[in-house]
Design a protein around this motif. Structure first.
Motif, PDB file in Angstrom:
ATOM      1  N   THR A  94      -9.375   3.588   2.470  1.00  0.00           N
ATOM      2  CA  THR A  94      -7.875   4.320   2.221  1.00  0.00           C
ATOM      3  C   THR A  94      -8.027   5.351   1.250  1.00  0.00           C
ATOM      4  O   THR A  94      -8.671   5.439   0.563  1.00  0.00           O
ATOM      5  N   GLY A  95      -6.967   6.089   1.367  1.00  0.00           N
ATOM      6  CA  GLY A  95      -6.922   7.300   0.318  1.00  0.00           C
ATOM      7  C   GLY A  95      -6.038   8.573   0.830  1.00  0.00           C
ATOM      8  O   GLY A  95      -5.642   8.279   2.381  1.00  0.00           O
ATOM      9  N   PRO A  96      -5.496   9.483   0.378  1.00  0.00           N
ATOM     10  CA  PRO A  96      -4.575  10.440   0.741  1.00  0.00           C
ATOM     11  C   PRO A  96      -5.701  11.447   1.433  1.00  0.00           C
ATOM     12  O   PRO A  96      -6.955  11.216   1.424  1.00  0.00           O
ATOM     13  N   THR A  97      -5.004  12.544   2.077  1.00  0.00           N
ATOM     14  CA  THR A  97      -5.900  13.565   2.676  1.00  0.00           C
ATOM     15  C   THR A  97      -6.679  14.195   1.836  1.00  0.00           C
ATOM     16  O   THR A  97      -6.410  14.487   0.647  1.00  0.00           O
ATOM     17  N   GLY A  98      -8.100  14.539   2.218  1.00  0.00           N
ATOM     18  CA  GLY A  98      -8.948  15.000   1.205  1.00  0.00           C
ATOM     19  C   GLY A  98      -9.679  14.197   0.260  1.00  0.00           C
ATOM     20  O   GLY A  98     -10.210  14.811  -0.766  1.00  0.00           O
ATOM     21  N   SER A  99      -9.560  12.825   0.277  1.00  0.00           N
ATOM     22  CA  SER A  99     -10.110  11.928  -0.705  1.00  0.00           C
ATOM     23  C   SER A  99     -11.231  11.445  -0.327  1.00  0.00           C
ATOM     24  O   SER A  99     -12.041  10.868  -1.395  1.00  0.00           O
ATOM     25  N   GLY A 100     -12.000  12.107   0.792  1.00  0.00           N
ATOM     26  CA  GLY A 100     -13.434  11.821   0.977  1.00  0.00           C
ATOM     27  C   GLY A 100     -13.499  10.372   2.035  1.00  0.00           C
ATOM     28  O   GLY A 100     -14.602   9.991   1.949  1.00  0.00           O
ATOM     29  N   LYS A 101     -12.674  10.004   2.611  1.00  0.00           N
ATOM     30  CA  LYS A 101     -12.556   8.680   3.339  1.00  0.00           C
ATOM     31  C   LYS A 101     -13.631   9.116   4.412  1.00  0.00           C
ATOM     32  O   LYS A 101     -14.532   8.072   4.772  1.00  0.00           O
ATOM     33  N   THR A 102     -13.629  10.069   5.346  1.00  0.00           N
ATOM     34  CA  THR A 102     -14.551  10.370   6.355  1.00  0.00           C
ATOM     35  C   THR A 102     -15.865  10.372   5.833  1.00  0.00           C
ATOM     36  O   THR A 102     -16.646   9.862   6.545  1.00  0.00           O
ATOM     37  N   THR A 103     -16.108  11.039   4.684  1.00  0.00           N
ATOM     38  CA  THR A 103     -17.720  10.971   4.420  1.00  0.00           C
ATOM     39  C   THR A 103     -18.075   9.554   4.029  1.00  0.00           C
ATOM     40  O   THR A 103     -19.034   9.339   4.102  1.00  0.00           O
ATOM     41  N   THR A 104     -17.166   8.721   3.506  1.00  0.00           N
ATOM     42  CA  THR A 104     -17.434   7.610   3.093  1.00  0.00           C
ATOM     43  C   THR A 104     -17.838   6.582   4.476  1.00  0.00           C
ATOM     44  O   THR A 104     -18.807   5.964   4.494  1.00  0.00           O
TER      45      THR A 104
ATOM     46  N   HIS B 233     -13.283   4.589  -7.124  1.00  0.00           N
ATOM     47  CA  HIS B 233     -13.081   3.536  -5.974  1.00  0.00           C
ATOM     48  C   HIS B 233     -12.650   2.246  -6.558  1.00  0.00           C
ATOM     49  O   HIS B 233     -12.819   2.033  -7.719  1.00  0.00           O
ATOM     50  N   GLU B 234     -12.237   1.406  -5.407  1.00  0.00           N
ATOM     51  CA  GLU B 234     -11.749   0.016  -5.706  1.00  0.00           C
ATOM     52  C   GLU B 234     -12.200  -0.458  -4.413  1.00  0.00           C
ATOM     53  O   GLU B 234     -11.916  -0.141  -3.342  1.00  0.00           O
ATOM     54  N   LEU B 235     -12.313  -1.930  -4.661  1.00  0.00           N
ATOM     55  CA  LEU B 235     -12.818  -2.631  -3.330  1.00  0.00           C
ATOM     56  C   LEU B 235     -12.180  -3.974  -3.517  1.00  0.00           C
ATOM     57  O   LEU B 235     -12.062  -4.718  -4.297  1.00  0.00           O
ATOM     58  N   VAL B 236     -11.377  -4.292  -2.347  1.00  0.00           N
ATOM     59  CA  VAL B 236     -10.672  -5.485  -2.155  1.00  0.00           C
ATOM     60  C   VAL B 236     -11.676  -6.350  -1.092  1.00  0.00           C
ATOM     61  O   VAL B 236     -11.703  -5.618   0.218  1.00  0.00           O
ATOM     62  N   VAL B 237     -12.145  -7.723  -1.435  1.00  0.00           N
ATOM     63  CA  VAL B 237     -12.726  -8.434  -0.259  1.00  0.00           C
ATOM     64  C   VAL B 237     -11.957  -9.543  -0.249  1.00  0.00           C
ATOM     65  O   VAL B 237     -12.078 -10.479  -1.536  1.00  0.00           O
ATOM     66  N   PRO B 238     -11.428  -9.848   0.739  1.00  0.00           N
ATOM     67  CA  PRO B 238     -10.602 -11.128   0.935  1.00  0.00           C
ATOM     68  C   PRO B 238     -11.009 -12.540   0.460  1.00  0.00           C
ATOM     69  O   PRO B 238     -12.023 -12.680   0.933  1.00  0.00           O
ATOM     70  N   ASP B 239     -10.559 -13.285  -0.219  1.00  0.00           N
ATOM     71  CA  ASP B 239     -10.882 -14.331  -0.600  1.00  0.00           C
ATOM     72  C   ASP B 239      -9.731 -15.512   0.178  1.00  0.00           C
ATOM     73  O   ASP B 239      -8.664 -14.966   0.536  1.00  0.00           O
ATOM     74  N   ASP B 240      -9.971 -16.719   0.058  1.00  0.00           N
ATOM     75  CA  ASP B 240      -8.816 -17.792   0.583  1.00  0.00           C
ATOM     76  C   ASP B 240      -7.381 -17.412   0.269  1.00  0.00           C
ATOM     77  O   ASP B 240      -6.655 -17.440   0.809  1.00  0.00           O
ATOM     78  N   ALA B 241      -7.372 -17.338  -1.266  1.00  0.00           N
ATOM     79  CA  ALA B 241      -5.867 -17.118  -1.908  1.00  0.00           C
ATOM     80  C   ALA B 241      -5.428 -15.941  -1.583  1.00  0.00           C
ATOM     81  O   ALA B 241      -4.173 -15.641  -1.260  1.00  0.00           O
ATOM     82  N   PHE B 242      -6.368 -14.749  -1.164  1.00  0.00           N
ATOM     83  CA  PHE B 242      -5.813 -13.562  -0.777  1.00  0.00           C
ATOM     84  C   PHE B 242      -5.214 -13.535   0.726  1.00  0.00           C
ATOM     85  O   PHE B 242      -4.168 -13.129   1.038  1.00  0.00           O
TER      86      PHE B 242
ATOM     87  N   GLY C 186     -13.216  -6.009   4.384  1.00  0.00           N
ATOM     88  CA  GLY C 186     -12.932  -5.275   3.218  1.00  0.00           C
ATOM     89  C   GLY C 186     -11.934  -4.096   3.176  1.00  0.00           C
ATOM     90  O   GLY C 186     -12.085  -3.582   4.295  1.00  0.00           O
ATOM     91  N   VAL C 187     -11.509  -3.761   1.941  1.00  0.00           N
ATOM     92  CA  VAL C 187     -10.609  -2.484   2.109  1.00  0.00           C
ATOM     93  C   VAL C 187     -11.288  -1.616   0.846  1.00  0.00           C
ATOM     94  O   VAL C 187     -11.381  -2.247  -0.269  1.00  0.00           O
ATOM     95  N   VAL C 188     -11.475  -0.431   0.969  1.00  0.00           N
ATOM     96  CA  VAL C 188     -11.981   0.543  -0.098  1.00  0.00           C
ATOM     97  C   VAL C 188     -10.730   1.354  -0.273  1.00  0.00           C
ATOM     98  O   VAL C 188     -10.388   2.077   0.678  1.00  0.00           O
ATOM     99  N   GLY C 189     -10.468   1.609  -1.861  1.00  0.00           N
ATOM    100  CA  GLY C 189      -9.454   2.773  -2.017  1.00  0.00           C
ATOM    101  C   GLY C 189     -10.227   3.590  -2.752  1.00  0.00           C
ATOM    102  O   GLY C 189     -11.137   3.349  -3.735  1.00  0.00           O
ATOM    103  N   GLN C 190     -10.230   4.916  -2.609  1.00  0.00           N
ATOM    104  CA  GLN C 190     -10.564   5.999  -3.190  1.00  0.00           C
ATOM    105  C   GLN C 190     -10.076   7.331  -3.346  1.00  0.00           C
ATOM    106  O   GLN C 190      -9.045   7.558  -2.756  1.00  0.00           O
TER     107      GLN C 190
END
Length: 546
Positions: free
Chosen positions: A306-316, A489-498, A429-433
């Motif tokens: 995830t991220g706005p236009t031009g944040s490098g999502k496609t490159t990742t 970057h930030e990364l969410v890896v869901p656990d049971d509580a999430f 998982g979800v990556v924010g960048q």
């Protein structure tokens, strides 16, 4: 070449070196040779495109093949006087950089030691033999950019008085944009003039202004180049074109927009010569790189960037895709546009004007028995539901969402109408960048934190060593103090509580709290760590992560 003995001939010799050094398996070499036979080109490029080898591994193997030294070239090592003597256009065309001498002979860094003729020409122009070294293509081009930096800010305003041909002027603008590493060129009509601006490292820089009457001619040339309707001035148009630059072929995405003072045009540059970096070169912290790499190797699940236009999502996404073995797994993508071509990956270009949307393409793709599916962007409920159900039925799905944070992607899926059960069952998982400007390595200066600044840092990084630096400005970075960009970057890896929070349709803030309870660190922490490491500045972090 004056250094090194003639190499053993044959396409296979480079591969034999890579196999002998344990870089490449014999099976992958055989597959790459078969791919090369079908598409042509150099074996090294085929191996890099397939993700079997890195650029550096190929360069080192070529150095061994030709018995030449391998060198890591820095921009400051370029011999400016020799570069000007040989001509920057010639050097870029053949990817050769003259370096400051460390002995009796001049030194030439080359990206392709197989291309002997331009090296011989360079030696003839210099009046004698040279020491030849093998270097990475990107390092050689960066060194050449060092020589052109002062000339890279745009066309000379003095050209206003000349009756230049509009097509030549446009080509000059585009080539200078490529040399300056610009991602976009903005051609903007104003009331009394026509302005050019370049987006470099995420920031718009002035590129000169011209008489107003030149504007329509330049925009018309761009429209003809991208096969748009030159006679249509009332409606927006989108098109594509290609530019042959000395560094290689550059893809152009062109968009026009009617404004008060005439047609505005934005050109996005996609430089194929830069290639796709491996995940290890994406500025990912180990706490993010390791789980993310593991997710990309799973047999099923949904991974979002995830991220706005031009944040490098496609490159990742492309970088993660390059780690997947397309020899053993069927990989299909649906994109708009297809920005980079992968060997042995089936790639689909969206054509909404004829009904080929993301959802339509994705529905058909699933009938072609893929293991891995890349969806360029999830834009609507239909695409989201098909992607989620594909992940549920044994496919690994990679995609992007336009949200401001990693947890915001989950809230967005729920808002689209995706069932919470499907989200919890499939989301891996979800990556924010974001991308922040990187400090210039040549001129940045030490700038330790004050106690007040340290107290304002996130608690997670207050005890980190302080290597903070500040921008200064030099010839290499064009006086800005910054050169290139760095990922945050930030990364969410869901656990049971999430997952439980998702099932009760919790708000974005509640989802963030659930993620933090499991060890999630927001992007601001990654930014603070990279500021303390002297890679960027606190002001840059605030600019892109506020």
């Amino acid at each position: 070449m004056t250094v090194g003995a003639p190499p053993k001939q044959g396409f296979g010799f480079l591969g034999e070196i890579l196999v002998r050094h344990g870089v490449l398996s014999a099976e992958r070499l055989a597959a790459a040779l078969l791919e090369q036979k079908g598409r042509g080109g150099r074996l090294g490029q085929v191996l890099v495109d397939a993700g079997f080898c890195t650029d550096e591994q190929i360069a080192r193997a070529l150095a061994a093949q030709f018995r030449l030294p391998f060198a890591a070239v820095a921009p400051a090592e370029l011999d400016l006087a020799t570069a000007r003597r040989l001509g920057l256009d010639f050097l870029r065309r053949h990817v050769i950089a003259p370096l400051t001498s460390k002995g009796r002979l001049p030194r030439l860094a080359v990206a392709d030691p197989l291309d002997v003729e331009p090296v011989d020409r360079a030696q003839a122009m210099l009046g004698g033999p040279c020491e030849t070294l093998v270097a990475l293509r990107r390092d050689v081009l960066a060194a050449l950019d060092h020589a052109a930096r002062l000339d890279a800010s745009g066309p000379n305003p003095a050209a206003e008085g000349r009756d230049d041909d509009a097509s030549d002027l446009l080509r000059e603008m585009l080539l200078k944009a490529v040399r300056a590493r610009a991602t976009d060129v903005h051609l903007e009509p104003e009331e009394h003039s026509f302005r050019v601006r370049y987006r470099i490292d995420g920031v718009l820089r002035q590129g000169g202004s011209f008489p107003k009457e030149k504007g329509p001619l330049i925009v018309s040339c761009m429209k003809m180049l991208s096969q748009l309707d030159v006679c249509e001035h009332r409606l927006p148009q989108d098109g594509r074109a290609r530019l042959d630059a000395p560094s290689g072929q550059v893809d152009l995405r062109v968009s026009t927009l009617p404004t008060t003072f005439g047609e505005s045009c934005v050109v996005r540059l996609l430089d194929r010569a830069r290639g796709v970096p491996p995940p290890s070169e994406l500025d990912l912290r180990p706490r993010i790189l390791e789980p993310l790499s593991g997710i990309a190797l799973r047999s099923h699940g949904l991974l979002l960037v995830t991220g706005p236009t031009g944040s490098g999502k496609t490159t990742t996404l492309y970088s993660l895709l390059s780690t997947i073995d397309a020899l053993e797994r069927k990989v299909i993508t649906v994109e708009d546009p297809v920005e980079y071509q992968f060997p042995m990956v089936r790639q689909v270009q969206v054509h909404a004007d004829v009904g080929l949307t993301f959802a339509v393409a994705l529905r058909s793709i699933l009938r072609h028995d893929p293991e891995v599916v890349l969806v360029g962007e999830i834009r609507d409920r239909e695409t989201a539901e098909i992607a989620v159900r594909a992940a549920l039925t044994g496919h690994l799905v990679l995609s992007t969402l336009h949200t401001n944070s990693a947890t915001g992607a989950v809230a967005r899926l729920l808002d689209m109408g995706v069932d919470p059960f499907l989200v919890t069952a499939t989301l891996s998982g979800v990556v924010g960048q974001r991308l922040a400007r990187r400090l210039c390595r040549e001129c940045s200066t030490p700038h330790p934190l004050s106690q007040a600044e340290r107290d304002a840092l996130p608690e997670a990084v207050r005890a980190a060593p302080d290597l903070r630096r500040a921008p200064k400005g030099c010839e290499v970075c064009g006086g800005t103090g910054f050169l290139g960009r760095i990922g945050l970057h930030e990364l969410v890896v869901p656990d049971d509580a999430f997952r439980a929070a998702v099932m009760r349709r919790a708000s974005e803030s509640e989802l963030t709290a659930a993620a933090e309870a499991a060890g999630f660190l927001p992007m601001s922490v990654d930014g603070a760590e990279k500021t303390l490491a002297g890679l960027t500045t606190a002001a840059e972090i605030l600019r892109v992560v506020s």
